[in-house]
Design an enzyme around this catalytic site. Structure first.
Site, PDB file in Angstrom:
ATOM      1  CG  ASN A  68      -1.764   1.196   1.403  1.00  0.00           C
ATOM      2  OD1 ASN A  68      -1.853   2.015   0.495  1.00  0.00           O
ATOM      3  ND2 ASN A  68      -2.400   1.333   2.560  1.00  0.00           N
ATOM      4  CD1 TRP A  69       4.023   1.168  -2.318  1.00  0.00           C
ATOM      5  CD2 TRP A  69       3.836   1.746  -4.475  1.00  0.00           C
ATOM      6  NE1 TRP A  69       4.838   0.333  -3.058  1.00  0.00           N
ATOM      7  CE2 TRP A  69       4.734   0.657  -4.379  1.00  0.00           C
ATOM      8  CE3 TRP A  69       3.555   2.273  -5.742  1.00  0.00           C
ATOM      9  CZ2 TRP A  69       5.363   0.096  -5.497  1.00  0.00           C
ATOM     10  CZ3 TRP A  69       4.176   1.717  -6.851  1.00  0.00           C
ATOM     11  CH2 TRP A  69       5.074   0.644  -6.742  1.00  0.00           C
ATOM     12  CE  LYS A  70      -0.498   3.356   4.695  1.00  0.00           C
ATOM     13  NZ  LYS A  70      -0.402   3.488   6.130  1.00  0.00           N
TER      14      LYS A  70
ATOM     15  CG  HIS B 224      -6.159   2.194   5.027  1.00  0.00           C
ATOM     16  ND1 HIS B 224      -5.734   3.136   5.930  1.00  0.00           N
ATOM     17  CD2 HIS B 224      -5.159   1.277   4.931  1.00  0.00           C
ATOM     18  CE1 HIS B 224      -4.517   2.812   6.365  1.00  0.00           C
ATOM     19  NE2 HIS B 224      -4.153   1.681   5.762  1.00  0.00           N
TER      20      HIS B 224
ATOM     21  CD  GLU C 255      -3.935  -2.170   7.315  1.00  0.00           C
ATOM     22  OE1 GLU C 255      -2.876  -2.507   6.801  1.00  0.00           O
ATOM     23  OE2 GLU C 255      -4.479  -1.078   7.095  1.00  0.00           O
TER      24      GLU C 255
ATOM     25  CB  SER D 196       4.735  -1.650  12.112  1.00  0.00           C
ATOM     26  OG  SER D 196       4.323  -0.330  12.368  1.00  0.00           O
TER      27      SER D 196
ATOM     28  N   GLY E 166       2.602  -0.963   4.404  1.00  0.00           N
ATOM     29  CA  GLY E 166       2.664   0.442   4.020  1.00  0.00           C
ATOM     30  C   GLY E 166       4.105   0.908   3.907  1.00  0.00           C
ATOM     31  N   GLY E 167       4.609   1.521   4.984  1.00  0.00           N
ATOM     32  CA  GLY E 167       5.947   2.136   4.978  1.00  0.00           C
ATOM     33  C   GLY E 167       7.041   1.243   4.397  1.00  0.00           C
TER      34      GLY E 167
END
Ligand code: PGA
Length: 258
Positions: free
Chosen positions: A13-15, A99, A171, A221, A242-243
């Site tokens: 998920n590159w947001k 989300h 999540e 995370s 994500g990150g």
């Protein structure tokens, strides 16, 4: 009880990150590093603006394309929105719905989430439904009630046979990396406990076979150094990253890390 083997899914998920050029560059790297992997599904979720160009890079490979949200209407007077059909048109086969960042910053309700999911299913798109409690809700011991509510309302009126389009992502909001040091990944034990609860809830809502065959992935995370421990748990069938998905090398280590 039926035991069904589930193919894991690791999703990036590159947001709100990456220009078209950056997204294309990351996708091109992933295509090379991840080629040949067949025993797990891989999907990337660039911002809307990069979908079409990223599709050209990964079409026909083992990497699937997804969008981070979609409207609950197919067309009309909904300024700023993008519909499931439009996303399918640019190559998407997956959509993330509900989300926690959309629920928190854009005031998405379970009813909106449900309408979006129903339209995505009608368009035969795979949906990742995100559920999870905040830190306050966990501290108050309400995490299971919250997750159960999100599942029952989000999946209201979804037919059992359409559950094949659904992946649930657990999540916990407090575990999603945001730069805040309070945000830590859930322990594998805590995550497994909630995943088992989600599966039990699905078996009550649908039936045991549906619950056993629904993919339940973890997000919050997930990193190269904790993926193995999380994925060793019986009810964890993948990850929404994500990150740690922004750097192709790091995402590839997660995909290959279990
Ligand atoms: P994170 O995000 O991996 O940066 O914690 C996960 C998500 O929000 O999907």
């Amino acid at each position: 009880m039926v035991k069904i083997k589930i193919k894991p899914l690791i999703a990036a998920n590159w947001k709100l990150n990456k220009t078209v050029e950056e997204a294309v560059d990351s996708a091109a790297k992933l295509k090379i590093i991840l080629q040949g992997i067949k025993d797990r599904d891989i999907a990337i979720f660039p911002p809307f603006t990069a979908l079409e160009e990223v599709d050209k890079v990964i079409r026909g490979t083992n990497i699937m394309l997804g969008a981070q949200d979609a409207c609950w209407e197919e067309k009309g007077a909904f300024t700023g929105e993008v519909s499931p059909m439009m996303l399918k048109d640019v190559g998407c086969s997956y959509i993330i719905i509900g989300h926690s960042e959309r629920r928190e910053y854009f005031k998405e309700t379970d009813e909106m989430v449900n309408k979006k999911i129903r339209l995505c299913i009608a368009d035969e798109l795979n949906v990742i439904l995100c559920v999870g409690e905040t830190l306050e809700q966990r501290k108050a011991g309400k995490q299971k009630d919250v997750v159960e509510g999100m599942l029952t309302k989000g999946l209201k009126n979804i037919k059992r046979e359409d559950m094949k389009f659904i992946t649930v992502a657990y999540e916990p909001v407090w575990a999603i990396s945001s730069g805040d040091p309070m945000h830590k990944p859930a322990t594998a034990k805590d995550a497994q406990e909630m995943h088992a609860f989600i599966r039990k809830t699905l078996s009550i809502m649908f039936d045991d076979k549906t619950a056993q065959s629904t993919r339940i992935i973890y997000g919050g995370s997930m990193k190269p150094d904790n993926v193995k421990e999380l994925m060793a748990k019986k009810d964890i069938n993948g990850g929404l990253v994500g990150g740690a998905s922004l750097d192709p090398e790091s995402f590839a280590r997660i995909v290959k890390g279990f």
